[in-house]
Motif scaffolding. Structure first.
Motif, PDB file in Angstrom:
ATOM      1  N   ALA A 140      13.784 -31.632  31.533  1.00 35.15           N
ATOM      2  CA  ALA A 140      14.201 -30.275  31.150  1.00 35.15           C
ATOM      3  C   ALA A 140      15.577 -30.301  30.484  1.00 35.15           C
ATOM      4  O   ALA A 140      15.811 -29.607  29.486  1.00 35.15           O
ATOM      5  N   GLN A 141      16.482 -31.115  31.018  1.00 34.56           N
ATOM      6  CA  GLN A 141      17.828 -31.165  30.418  1.00 34.56           C
ATOM      7  C   GLN A 141      17.762 -31.749  29.007  1.00 34.56           C
ATOM      8  O   GLN A 141      18.439 -31.269  28.094  1.00 34.56           O
ATOM      9  N   ASN A 142      16.931 -32.764  28.818  1.00 39.15           N
ATOM     10  CA  ASN A 142      16.833 -33.351  27.480  1.00 39.15           C
ATOM     11  C   ASN A 142      16.180 -32.389  26.494  1.00 39.15           C
ATOM     12  O   ASN A 142      16.594 -32.300  25.331  1.00 39.15           O
ATOM     13  N   ILE A 143      15.164 -31.667  26.950  1.00 37.50           N
ATOM     14  CA  ILE A 143      14.572 -30.625  26.095  1.00 37.50           C
ATOM     15  C   ILE A 143      15.643 -29.598  25.731  1.00 37.50           C
ATOM     16  O   ILE A 143      15.749 -29.161  24.583  1.00 37.50           O
ATOM     17  N   ALA A 144      16.455 -29.223  26.712  1.00 40.77           N
ATOM     18  CA  ALA A 144      17.486 -28.213  26.474  1.00 40.77           C
ATOM     19  C   ALA A 144      18.480 -28.690  25.413  1.00 40.77           C
ATOM     20  O   ALA A 144      18.832 -27.934  24.498  1.00 40.77           O
ATOM     21  N   PHE A 145      18.916 -29.937  25.506  1.00 40.11           N
ATOM     22  CA  PHE A 145      19.847 -30.443  24.481  1.00 40.11           C
ATOM     23  C   PHE A 145      19.181 -30.462  23.110  1.00 40.11           C
ATOM     24  O   PHE A 145      19.803 -30.119  22.099  1.00 40.11           O
ATOM     25  N   HIS A 146      17.914 -30.857  23.053  1.00 42.93           N
ATOM     26  CA  HIS A 146      17.207 -30.821  21.768  1.00 42.93           C
ATOM     27  C   HIS A 146      17.142 -29.400  21.215  1.00 42.93           C
ATOM     28  O   HIS A 146      17.290 -29.179  20.011  1.00 42.93           O
ATOM     29  N   GLU A 147      16.909 -28.444  22.114  1.00 40.95           N
ATOM     30  CA  GLU A 147      16.769 -27.060  21.656  1.00 40.95           C
ATOM     31  C   GLU A 147      18.090 -26.548  21.070  1.00 40.95           C
ATOM     32  O   GLU A 147      18.082 -25.762  20.115  1.00 40.95           O
ATOM     33  N   VAL A 148      19.212 -26.983  21.631  1.00 38.71           N
ATOM     34  CA  VAL A 148      20.504 -26.614  21.043  1.00 38.71           C
ATOM     35  C   VAL A 148      20.582 -27.119  19.598  1.00 38.71           C
ATOM     36  O   VAL A 148      20.975 -26.391  18.684  1.00 38.71           O
ATOM     37  N   GLY A 149      20.184 -28.362  19.394  1.00 41.03           N
ATOM     38  CA  GLY A 149      20.208 -28.918  18.037  1.00 41.03           C
ATOM     39  C   GLY A 149      19.280 -28.169  17.097  1.00 41.03           C
ATOM     40  O   GLY A 149      19.649 -27.858  15.957  1.00 41.03           O
ATOM     41  N   ARG A 150      18.099 -27.851  17.583  1.00 48.88           N
ATOM     42  CA  ARG A 150      17.167 -27.096  16.733  1.00 48.88           C
ATOM     43  C   ARG A 150      17.710 -25.709  16.431  1.00 48.88           C
ATOM     44  O   ARG A 150      17.601 -25.215  15.295  1.00 48.88           O
ATOM     45  N   ALA A 151      18.308 -25.073  17.432  1.00 47.64           N
ATOM     46  CA  ALA A 151      18.874 -23.739  17.197  1.00 47.64           C
ATOM     47  C   ALA A 151      19.979 -23.811  16.151  1.00 47.64           C
ATOM     48  O   ALA A 151      20.112 -22.909  15.310  1.00 47.64           O
ATOM     49  N   ALA A 152      20.770 -24.863  16.182  1.00 44.15           N
ATOM     50  CA  ALA A 152      21.839 -25.021  15.188  1.00 44.15           C
ATOM     51  C   ALA A 152      21.241 -25.165  13.785  1.00 44.15           C
ATOM     52  O   ALA A 152      21.733 -24.559  12.822  1.00 44.15           O
ATOM     53  N   ILE A 153      20.188 -25.933  13.658  1.00 43.83           N
ATOM     54  CA  ILE A 153      19.539 -26.092  12.337  1.00 43.83           C
ATOM     55  C   ILE A 153      18.910 -24.768  11.905  1.00 43.83           C
ATOM     56  O   ILE A 153      19.103 -24.312  10.766  1.00 43.83           O
ATOM     57  N   HIS A 154      18.178 -24.137  12.805  1.00 37.77           N
ATOM     58  CA  HIS A 154      17.515 -22.874  12.459  1.00 37.77           C
ATOM     59  C   HIS A 154      18.513 -21.808  12.026  1.00 37.77           C
ATOM     60  O   HIS A 154      18.191 -20.944  11.215  1.00 37.77           O
ATOM     61  N   SER A 155      19.717 -21.854  12.593  1.00 40.68           N
ATOM     62  CA  SER A 155      20.673 -20.793  12.303  1.00 40.68           C
ATOM     63  C   SER A 155      21.506 -21.085  11.063  1.00 40.68           C
ATOM     64  O   SER A 155      22.297 -20.243  10.642  1.00 40.68           O
ATOM     65  N   ASP A 156      21.319 -22.248  10.455  1.00 43.44           N
ATOM     66  CA  ASP A 156      22.041 -22.538   9.210  1.00 43.44           C
ATOM     67  C   ASP A 156      21.325 -21.819   8.059  1.00 43.44           C
ATOM     68  O   ASP A 156      20.141 -22.078   7.810  1.00 43.44           O
ATOM     69  N   PRO A 157      22.013 -20.912   7.361  1.00 42.52           N
ATOM     70  CA  PRO A 157      21.322 -20.170   6.286  1.00 42.52           C
ATOM     71  C   PRO A 157      20.769 -21.093   5.198  1.00 42.52           C
ATOM     72  O   PRO A 157      19.812 -20.724   4.515  1.00 42.52           O
ATOM     73  N   ASP A 158      21.341 -22.285   5.068  1.00 46.75           N
ATOM     74  CA  ASP A 158      20.817 -23.239   4.082  1.00 46.75           C
ATOM     75  C   ASP A 158      19.510 -23.893   4.539  1.00 46.75           C
ATOM     76  O   ASP A 158      18.881 -24.601   3.751  1.00 46.75           O
ATOM     77  N   TRP A 159      19.135 -23.679   5.765  1.00 45.14           N
ATOM     78  CA  TRP A 159      17.838 -24.194   6.206  1.00 45.14           C
ATOM     79  C   TRP A 159      16.714 -23.404   5.538  1.00 45.14           C
ATOM     80  O   TRP A 159      15.660 -23.942   5.220  1.00 45.14           O
ATOM     81  N   LYS A 160      16.919 -22.126   5.357  1.00 46.15           N
ATOM     82  CA  LYS A 160      15.986 -21.253   4.630  1.00 46.15           C
ATOM     83  C   LYS A 160      14.564 -21.362   5.186  1.00 46.15           C
ATOM     84  O   LYS A 160      13.598 -21.561   4.424  1.00 46.15           O
ATOM     85  N   GLY A 161      14.436 -21.250   6.480  1.00 47.09           N
ATOM     86  CA  GLY A 161      13.106 -21.319   7.082  1.00 47.09           C
ATOM     87  C   GLY A 161      12.400 -22.633   6.803  1.00 47.09           C
ATOM     88  O   GLY A 161      11.180 -22.721   6.835  1.00 47.09           O
ATOM     89  N   GLY A 162      13.178 -23.676   6.506  1.00 53.12           N
ATOM     90  CA  GLY A 162      12.594 -24.997   6.260  1.00 53.12           C
ATOM     91  C   GLY A 162      12.334 -25.292   4.790  1.00 53.12           C
ATOM     92  O   GLY A 162      11.936 -26.408   4.441  1.00 53.12           O
ATOM     93  N   ARG A 163      12.579 -24.306   3.931  1.00 57.84           N
ATOM     94  CA  ARG A 163      12.283 -24.492   2.498  1.00 57.84           C
ATOM     95  C   ARG A 163      13.548 -24.822   1.707  1.00 57.84           C
ATOM     96  O   ARG A 163      13.723 -24.385   0.555  1.00 57.84           O
ATOM     97  N   TYR A 164      14.429 -25.593   2.296  1.00 63.24           N
ATOM     98  CA  TYR A 164      15.735 -25.854   1.677  1.00 63.24           C
ATOM     99  C   TYR A 164      15.623 -26.700   0.421  1.00 63.24           C
ATOM    100  O   TYR A 164      16.536 -26.727  -0.388  1.00 63.24           O
ATOM    101  N   TRP A 165      14.499 -27.404   0.259  1.00 64.66           N
ATOM    102  CA  TRP A 165      14.356 -28.222  -0.945  1.00 64.66           C
ATOM    103  C   TRP A 165      14.325 -27.362  -2.205  1.00 64.66           C
ATOM    104  O   TRP A 165      14.611 -27.830  -3.285  1.00 64.66           O
ATOM    105  N   GLU A 166      13.991 -26.079  -2.042  1.00 67.84           N
ATOM    106  CA  GLU A 166      13.769 -25.241  -3.223  1.00 67.84           C
ATOM    107  C   GLU A 166      15.015 -25.098  -4.091  1.00 67.84           C
ATOM    108  O   GLU A 166      14.907 -24.949  -5.302  1.00 67.84           O
ATOM    109  N   ASP A 167      16.192 -25.108  -3.464  1.00 67.46           N
ATOM    110  CA  ASP A 167      17.405 -25.034  -4.288  1.00 67.46           C
ATOM    111  C   ASP A 167      18.280 -26.267  -4.124  1.00 67.46           C
ATOM    112  O   ASP A 167      19.485 -26.220  -4.379  1.00 67.46           O
TER     113      ASP A 167
END
Lengths: 382, 382
Positions: A189-216
């Motif tokens: 559970a703790q390792n999942i939690a640390f991973h989720e922090v990393g994913r949340a950081a990526i998801h919250s970057d506006p340059d991630w663009k829902g995963g379609r960052y290659w477009e620009d």
């Protein structure tokens, strides 16, 4: 931090499987590409092949210069001519994992439909969820293509230790010896939690663009960097951080109330900013999920059931200051293997280097791994 | 996550000091406001005052409804009528820390120049760096204004334990008894590293706007949420996360390859999203920095020197599964206090609840704290 364009195109050595692979989630990846490197020579009996698996942010360049970073192979301390995993003696194979970003089929590669027709854009977050078992399926195809029916050994640490366990559970007849290092039979559970922090950081970057960052032509560098920073802390021990940095200041001779006051901060930010130049954010999301899903007991009823009547011999190693995959989890694995009547040796290496120790200069670990492989080779007459 | 406008305006009870306060960094905050709450009645001898300090994200509402969240006071398990910190017997004071966001002078309050003239905008990142000692200076002014020369006790856990130590080191004659709980004499490299991840997440949120987010009524909710998520993991133990969540799935009966697959992820995201509705990002940056700076030995030559000839009696407590402020750090404090010939009692509470245990229902801890305060009161004839 500068948001750089995607990485330079590198021609990785690949095996392509036109028939593709069916994943645990039901999706079919067609064709399947597996980027890989080999070291040494397969003997006439085809009995000296050692598969080295790589961890979350590793790659197939286990014992040679990594083409993106220009740095040496990530396990050169262990793998090479005359080393414990002796490439003068063994035929070493290492493949980029499914979902990775160094040439194997993954979110950054061109999307294909179910008939294998290219779609003219990267997969991005349309890439299906993969599991550790899916990674192993892809590796099995590669190993067969290289003419190997039974591996002398499958070895790896951290997420690659999960792959080792999955190999032994799924293809027991194809694994003579298995060495899961600094690993566990499930992600905590703790390792999942640390991973989720990393994913949340990526998801919250506006340059991630829902995963379609290659477009620009941008990448979610800030979010991915934060993800790497938090993960990196978990790879070290408190003792190692204290020994390496303590409370030493960055430049200034006294606390100055500026940014990056402490050396440990600059170090972490450097880890983040260099990481984004070599790793794809959608791969990071895909692979951390694969680790989170991993749960051998859930797959097989119990860990002991996963290895019932196994013909494989095991070598389990943990590192005393590893708090990401603590010794207690290796011990639980060993108990389950014992209950399955599997031959297993276990060693806990005393070190203050934390989880990262499996990658570092740990002579006692290297001697034990070398001995385990030599014993397996002797038993097989290699 | 919705980026909400700044918080509703709440009229906090405040003491205002027109002369201001000079900080460790040399800056002057003028005027100084200290928002506070009191419980119980100061006796005629003015000898029954107990100062409760609060932790990083705490506030002055220690034993009553928090006006922003509507939830109960953060230490109601310990503080209240008939409780171990008995407000029928003691006059309990709790102040929002300098740099905080619940009414004391902080980054979200209106900026003033060196003459105390309002500047028509919030401080934001122009707010000077503060230290734990600065927080204590502000509290000292409040305590004096309330007519208390000597506190019966100063108590607090985590960052507030740092304040307790700073009180005893800086104003020994004003502290009869001191109880630093789940604390340490300095912030470790690993703790600084975790804080830096949180700050990096805030800094990388485009809505942070270099700290000037008030200009368009937005807050860096994503970054602050990620900061809270990673911090929250450090407040719990691996055992507590496993007990509370383990690998249980969120809703679905099997792994479904969706977002928020595991309960622990939803829990963490919830922690992040509720936090941003009650806490200011620039306060978070300011206060985490204050914690990082804290290093009693560096301030005083050694921890023992910090408490040389102290008249204060100490009660030190740690929690067995706390890995943020582990027992080893409390033990080091106790050794230094012993070397300084200070009267000190120490208890390690067995619990799997991690650092958060100091806030939770831990009867053994509460009994010990109650006994320590009762003993101090008896010694003072309260």
């Amino acid at each position: 931090m500068e948001q750089t364009a995607p990485f330079p195109v590198i021609e990785h050595q690949r095996a392509v499987f036109p028939e593709g692979v069916t994943l645990d989630c039901g999706a079919v990846l067609r064709p399947l590409s597996v980027a890989y490197r080999t070291y040494g020579t397969l003997n006439a009996a085809r009995s000296n092949a050692v598969l080295v698996c790589h961890a979350l942010t590793g790659d197939q360049y286990v014992a040679e210069r990594q083409p993106l970073t220009g740095r040496g192979g990530w396990w050169e301390a262990l793998v090479g001519p005359g080393k414990p995993v002796d490439t003068d003696r063994f035929f070493v194979i290492c493949a980029n994992v499914l979902g990775g970003c160094m040439g194997s089929t993954g979110p950054g590669e061109e999307m294909t439909d179910e008939n294998g027709v290219p779609q003219g854009r990267p997969w991005g977050t349309d890439f299906p969820s993969v599991t550790i078992c899916d990674m192993v399926r892809a590796q099995k195809k590669l190993v067969e293509k290289l003419g190997v029916d039974r591996l002398l050994a499958v070895i790896g640490g951290s997420m690659s230790g999960m792959q080792v366990l999955e190999w032994a559970a799924t293809y027991p007849e194809a694994v003579f010896a298995a060495a899961p290092i600094a690993a566990a039979t499930h992600h905590s559970a703790q390792n999942i939690a640390f991973h989720e922090v990393g994913r949340a950081a990526i998801h919250s970057d506006p340059d991630w663009k829902g995963g379609r960052y290659w477009e620009d032509g941008r990448i979610p560098a800030q979010g991915l960097s934060v993800a790497r920073m938090v993960a990196h802390i978990t790879y070290l021990s408190e003792a190692a951080l204290t020994r390496k940095f303590g409370r030493r200041l960055q430049g200034a001779s006294a606390v100055t109330f500026l940014e990056d006051v402490f050396q440990v901060e600059s170090y972490l930010r450097h880890q983040g900013s260099t990481f984004v130049r070599r790793f794809d954010a959608n791969s990071y999301l895909t692979i951390t999920r694969a680790m989170d899903y991993f749960d051998l007991a859930n797959e097989h009823g119990s860990v002991t059931a996963a290895f019932a009547n196994t013909p494989t011999r095991f070598f389990v190693a943990s590192f005393s200051s590893d708090w990401l995959f603590p010794t207690s989890e290796s011990r639980a694995l060993v108990r389950a293997l014992n209950a399955a009547a599997a031959p297993v040796s276990f060693i806990e290496i005393p070190t203050d280097k934390g989880h990262d120790a499996f990658l570092l200069d740990e002579p006692e670990f290297h001697r034990a791994m070398g001995g385990f492989l030599a014993g397996a080779a002797r038993a097989l007459g290699v």
